[in-house]
Motif scaffolding. Sequence first.
Motif, short mmCIF file in Angstrom:
data_model
loop_
_atom_site.label_atom_id
_atom_site.label_comp_id
_atom_site.label_asym_id
_atom_site.label_seq_id
_atom_site.Cartn_x
_atom_site.Cartn_y
_atom_site.Cartn_z
N LEU A 97 45.28 43.42 41.35
CA LEU A 97 44.38 42.36 41.78
C LEU A 97 43.11 42.90 42.40
N THR A 99 38.91 41.75 43.90
CA THR A 99 38.08 40.65 44.40
C THR A 99 36.84 40.46 43.54
N TYR A 128 41.80 36.68 45.48
CA TYR A 128 41.56 37.62 44.39
C TYR A 128 41.07 36.84 43.18
N GLY A 131 41.90 40.33 37.71
CA GLY A 131 43.05 41.23 37.74
C GLY A 131 43.60 41.53 36.37
N THR A 216 47.12 45.36 45.14
CA THR A 216 45.78 44.83 45.36
C THR A 216 44.82 45.99 45.56
N ASP A 218 40.94 46.94 47.18
CA ASP A 218 39.77 46.53 47.94
C ASP A 218 38.80 47.69 47.81
#
Lengths: 348, 341
Positions: A97, A99, A128, A131, A216, A218
């Motif tokens: 995932l 952003t 999110y 992905g 995830t 970032d």
Amino acid sequence: MRVAVIGAGVIGLASALCIHEQFQGLLPSLELEVYADHFTPNTTSDGAAGLWQPYVSDRGHLQETLWNKETFDYLLQHLHSPAAREMGLFLISGYNLFTEPVPDPSWKNIVLGFRNLTPKELELFPGYSYGWFNTALMLEGRSYLPWLTNRLTQRGVKFFHKKVESFQELFAQGVDVVLNCSGMRSGALQPDPELQPGRGQIIKVLAPWLKHFIITHDLKSGLYNSPYIIPGSEFTVLGGIYQHGNWSEENSAKDHKSIWDSCCRLLPALQKAKIITEWSGLRPARPSVRLERESIRLGNLQGEVIHNYGHGGFGITIHWGCAMAAARLFGSVLQEKKQLATPPGPRL
Amino acid sequence: MASPKVAVVGAGVIGLSTALCITETCPSCSVTVLSDQFSPNTTSDVAAGMLIPHTYPDTPIHRQKQWFKETFTYLFDISNSAEASEAGVHLVSGWQVFKSAPKEELPFWSDIVLGFRPMSEAELQKFPQHRFGQAFTTLKCDCPPYMLWLEKRLKATGTQMYTRKVADLWELHSEYDIVVNCTGMGAHQLVGDKQLFPVRGQVLKVHAPWVKQFIRDGDGLTYIYPGIHRVTLGGTREKGSWSLSPDAGTTRGIFERCCSLEPSLQGAQDIEVKVGLRPSRQCVRVQRDVLSRGGVKLPVVHNYGHGAGGFSVHRGTANEAANLVGECISALQGSSSRAKL
């Protein structure tokens, strides 16, 4: 021909197996030994969740992408073999995932069924907006390392519980070739400022309803500093810590809170999950994997070292490709030794 | 009618979810669930609870699609909530594989499940005997957790549940204003529905926690569905068989077929064998009815005959049945006000 492997993590054991499988037949005099101060279940490899997944950007190292592919294909072939269970090998699908939109990874065609996430799927992950979904493999260290150890033991490879202090120490005993698979502690054998710890901490929980990995990203906080959830055959690993330069192997309460809060935010049902244990480990991080030969000479002592360390957070992902490459380097060492006349005088 | 008394007969997934829907659409109703069996002894407890619809030959497709969509949406929200693990609802991804080209390339539900797409060549290599495949992500309702969660939700609304064998729906006419018939296979006897027939299914529930993906043969006979603690291996579709006894030869057959799709199952432990009778019908009966004896009427709402697709459409049919109960209540209130004039 005495060969010593330093390190009994996934890199050391796989390199040993690769070399023994390929050369024992050609070289009956081959004596292979594994030296380590930590064995399974106490190696870094045992702490890793075991998910096959390279970093999302390949750092420009095509060779590493090829080794990753070699590893995936090798494992995929073993999926239907009776050994798969014992190896701790199984298929698993899941989510990466982001952003914001990102380029497809170098490994998109290596894994199975790689695709972007649909809007409906993204509803599962508020916060999110982009992905991937794909099917990859799990190779659990707690099973794989014992499996490798059994295979090696069956082949007559000897294990020594010992902390090797220097390459010279082994050459002095008559070892001809050393495989340096010492991971994080390679710097103690030979200084390498490029090798730095990438400290990680994980919480192992019971969450058997989870069937997918969720990782995830970032891009601001960097690699592995964003929550990830990886279900294994028995436990689910919660993580999301990467601290470059931190040598501490103690669990940090602050990191625990960060992992727990961020993972529960991602999957509210985790609040009900039972915590089993916690672990910290040091990813042997390096700008690129060090996989190369080196001739070491100190006074009368000489020997070949094949370095195979610095696999960061993708050791399991890349291990077989590197083991095969290490075996090829070993092959080149053998070739040269045959071509060279035996030097006069005693070999110390 | 201040507080209509509604009896729901049957405590499988259909009975419990219908009762729950009635409490939601008609908060003033007093709902009671009556059943001779409760979880873990219902047909629903045998089922894997996978949301992969069964196509009913005589129900319009748009209606089946609506039922499935409502059910999927309802469970999707649960799977995404803090209650997911208690409710036993979780996402599962996997493959449906076909030895010969499927009749329809895109089943009616392909845009409701998540990420539906054809399998890649690389994925199909895992299945040398199969030439086509579909990959998707869907939901699974593990039983007993899901059933127990429904019961808990019902109890919270004040719904009473009693173990009682109802031999004739009419026996309820003096205690209840409306009866909802969710008796599944029991409707064969209870309302004499000869269009309802059993399709016997035998399954194995095994311990194989490394199996994270579902695999289903498009012929519907062989499937591997990973649940929370156990993997359901199936199965059989024996039309007209009423036997609830496990058959050892069938067990071996199921195990072999599943191992050929997923060889690692050879290492599966703790094999538990279960049998259920799918309450099958050409179309699901979601319908109002009236029982009438000696001038006394008892409104009935039927909700049975879901066959192999109970979990896939349970919430959708429960909603529809609850709406029919609403209609019955309006009709009763209308006639009672007429009676006052």
